[in-house]
Design an enzyme around this catalytic site. Structure first.
Site, PDB file in Angstrom:
ATOM      1  N   LYS A   1      28.437 -16.290  20.592  1.00 40.89           N
ATOM      2  CA  LYS A   1      29.449 -16.654  19.582  1.00 40.89           C
ATOM      3  C   LYS A   1      30.775 -15.931  19.816  1.00 40.89           C
ATOM      4  CE  LYS A   1      28.152 -13.427  15.889  1.00 40.89           C
ATOM      5  NZ  LYS A   1      27.745 -13.306  14.477  1.00 40.89           N
ATOM      6  N   ASP A   2      30.779 -14.885  20.676  1.00 43.00           N
ATOM      7  CA  ASP A   2      32.024 -14.172  20.999  1.00 43.00           C
ATOM      8  C   ASP A   2      32.824 -14.836  22.113  1.00 43.00           C
ATOM      9  OD1 ASP A   2      31.306 -12.287  19.139  1.00 43.00           O
ATOM     10  OD2 ASP A   2      30.672 -10.765  20.577  1.00 43.00           O
TER      11      ASP A   2
ATOM     12  N   ARG B   1      34.373 -17.793   7.956  1.00 45.27           N
ATOM     13  CA  ARG B   1      33.335 -18.835   7.882  1.00 45.27           C
ATOM     14  C   ARG B   1      32.314 -18.512   6.791  1.00 45.27           C
ATOM     15  NH1 ARG B   1      28.261 -18.450   9.370  1.00 45.27           N
ATOM     16  NH2 ARG B   1      28.615 -16.505  10.480  1.00 45.27           N
ATOM     17  N   ARG B   2      31.859 -17.248   6.780  1.00 45.55           N
ATOM     18  CA  ARG B   2      30.876 -16.858   5.757  1.00 45.55           C
ATOM     19  C   ARG B   2      31.509 -16.862   4.371  1.00 45.55           C
ATOM     20  NH1 ARG B   2      28.728 -12.088   9.661  1.00 45.55           N
ATOM     21  NH2 ARG B   2      27.001 -13.206  10.644  1.00 45.55           N
TER      22      ARG B   2
ATOM     23  N   ARG C   1      34.759  -4.606   8.449  1.00 50.94           N
ATOM     24  CA  ARG C   1      34.525  -4.593   9.890  1.00 50.94           C
ATOM     25  C   ARG C   1      33.553  -3.479  10.191  1.00 50.94           C
ATOM     26  NH1 ARG C   1      38.216  -4.676  14.773  1.00 50.94           N
ATOM     27  NH2 ARG C   1      36.111  -4.839  15.573  1.00 50.94           N
TER      28      ARG C   1
ATOM     29  N   ARG D   1      28.375  -1.318   8.170  1.00 51.74           N
ATOM     30  CA  ARG D   1      28.325  -2.392   7.167  1.00 51.74           C
ATOM     31  C   ARG D   1      27.224  -2.162   6.139  1.00 51.74           C
ATOM     32  NH1 ARG D   1      30.449  -7.896   9.962  1.00 51.74           N
ATOM     33  NH2 ARG D   1      31.819  -6.930  11.487  1.00 51.74           N
TER      34      ARG D   1
ATOM     35  N   CYS E   1      37.586 -18.365  17.566  1.00 55.19           N
ATOM     36  CA  CYS E   1      36.345 -17.780  17.060  1.00 55.19           C
ATOM     37  C   CYS E   1      36.491 -17.229  15.654  1.00 55.19           C
ATOM     38  CB  CYS E   1      35.879 -16.637  17.965  1.00 55.19           C
ATOM     39  SG  CYS E   1      35.739 -17.091  19.677  1.00 55.19           S
TER      40      CYS E   1
END
Length: 319
Positions: free
Chosen positions: A81-82, A129-130, A151, A157, A244
């Site tokens: 996904k990166d 997106r989330r 981040r 997190r 992305c």
């Protein structure tokens, strides 16, 4: 063990080291050659800015690709996904191994699930997106949540929740599974609620295009179904002309009739980060047999989404 050690370029994060270590072990068994990890620091690892502001997740890839091009490493492992959607001509995507769980997950205080979160709960994520999908779900179910941009690595997190600064954080299941922390998850978010990032849960193994013999050896690790799925997802992302860091979710899955895989379904979503506007569509077709067929599925869905107003939602970069 025979032959010179293969040098595997990896980011330094705990997650990157874990997933590269797993690939290294497989490549050792496959080639009979020793594999050494070469740690490379990327701009995305050192910058404290939000991803959308520093150019999306391609910032994690550039330094690894530079090391490949210069011959400092023989191959590299990325979180798929990166990867930017355009593939450089001098590098080859040698393998996309079998995908890990693509879902997003919640780690919340007091073992709460998403639907059990208190009114006005603060939910941390660095992903537009989330944010878009969590806020849309909350709106449609009469919940009030506040999405908070964060981040950092997994420890950082999850630490926000343990310290009481946030009620919950959203992470990728695959990353937690690869570092052995999946048991901390308090809720697995259904893909019907939150579609993952294109390619989420999959790895990309890349080497120099001129190194044909290594590319052929690494190709043994390729899973054709995973590659077809992520090719369709990334084609959708590219056709939406989205980076992305754009609020795009996509997932291709196989629809089976008993034991026989009949079709591939591709679902896509794009939304405003407040969740007020969401364009969510899907398309189904025969299981792609070539990369071109997989890409066509993505382009077809992107065209439908653009016709429904997706373009107006792509420009959101304000976090």
């Amino acid at each position: 063990m025979t032959g010179k050690a293969l040098r595997l370029g990896t980011r330094r994060s705990k997650l990157a080291m874990a997933q590269s270590g797993q690939v290294a072990e497989t490549v050792r068994q496959l080639t009979g050659r020793p594999v050494e990890l070469v740690e490379i620091t990327t701009y995305g690892d050192t910058s404290r800015e939000h991803l959308a502001q520093i150019g999306g997740t391609g910032v994690f890839v550039t330094a690894l690709r530079d090391a490949l091009t210069k011959g400092e490493v023989d191959f590299a492992v990325h979180s798929l996904k990166d990867l930017p959607t355009a593939q450089p001509a001098d590098l080859t995507l040698a393998a996309v191994p079998l995908r890990e769980d693509p879902r997003d997950v919640l780690i919340a205080r007091d073992h709460l699930t998403f639907s059990e979160l208190p009114d006005g709960a603060r939910v941390g994520t660095g992903s537009p997106r989330r944010m878009a999908q969590l806020n849309a779900y909350a709106r449609s179910h009469g919940m009030r949540i506040e999405t908070v941009p964060i981040r950092g690595n997994i420890d950082t997190r999850v630490g926000y929740v343990h310290k009481g600064e946030l009620d919950a954080v959203v992470l990728a299941a695959a990353g937690l599974r690869r570092v052995g922390r999946i048991d901390e998850v308090t809720d697995f978010l259904s893909v019907d609620t939150v579609l993952p990032a294109p390619g989420q849960g999959a790895l990309a193994i890349e080497c120099a295009a001129v190194n044909a013999s290594l590319a052929a050896a690494l190709a043994e690790l390729d899973d054709p179904y995973t590659r077809a799925a992520v090719t369709a997802e990334r084609s959708l992302l590219a056709a939406l002309e989205a980076g992305c860091s754009a609020p795009v979710g996509a997932l291709a899955d196989l629809l089976a009739d008993g034991q026989i895989v009949k079709e591939m379904r591709l679902r896509g979503v794009v939304g405003s980060t407040d969740g007020a506007t969401l364009v969510q569509l899907s398309t189904t077709g025969p299981v792609p047999e070539t990369e071109n067929e997989a890409s066509a599925l993505g382009r077809e869905l992107a065209a439908d989404m653009l016709a429904k107003g997706a373009a107006g939602l792509m420009g959101e970069r304000a976090l």
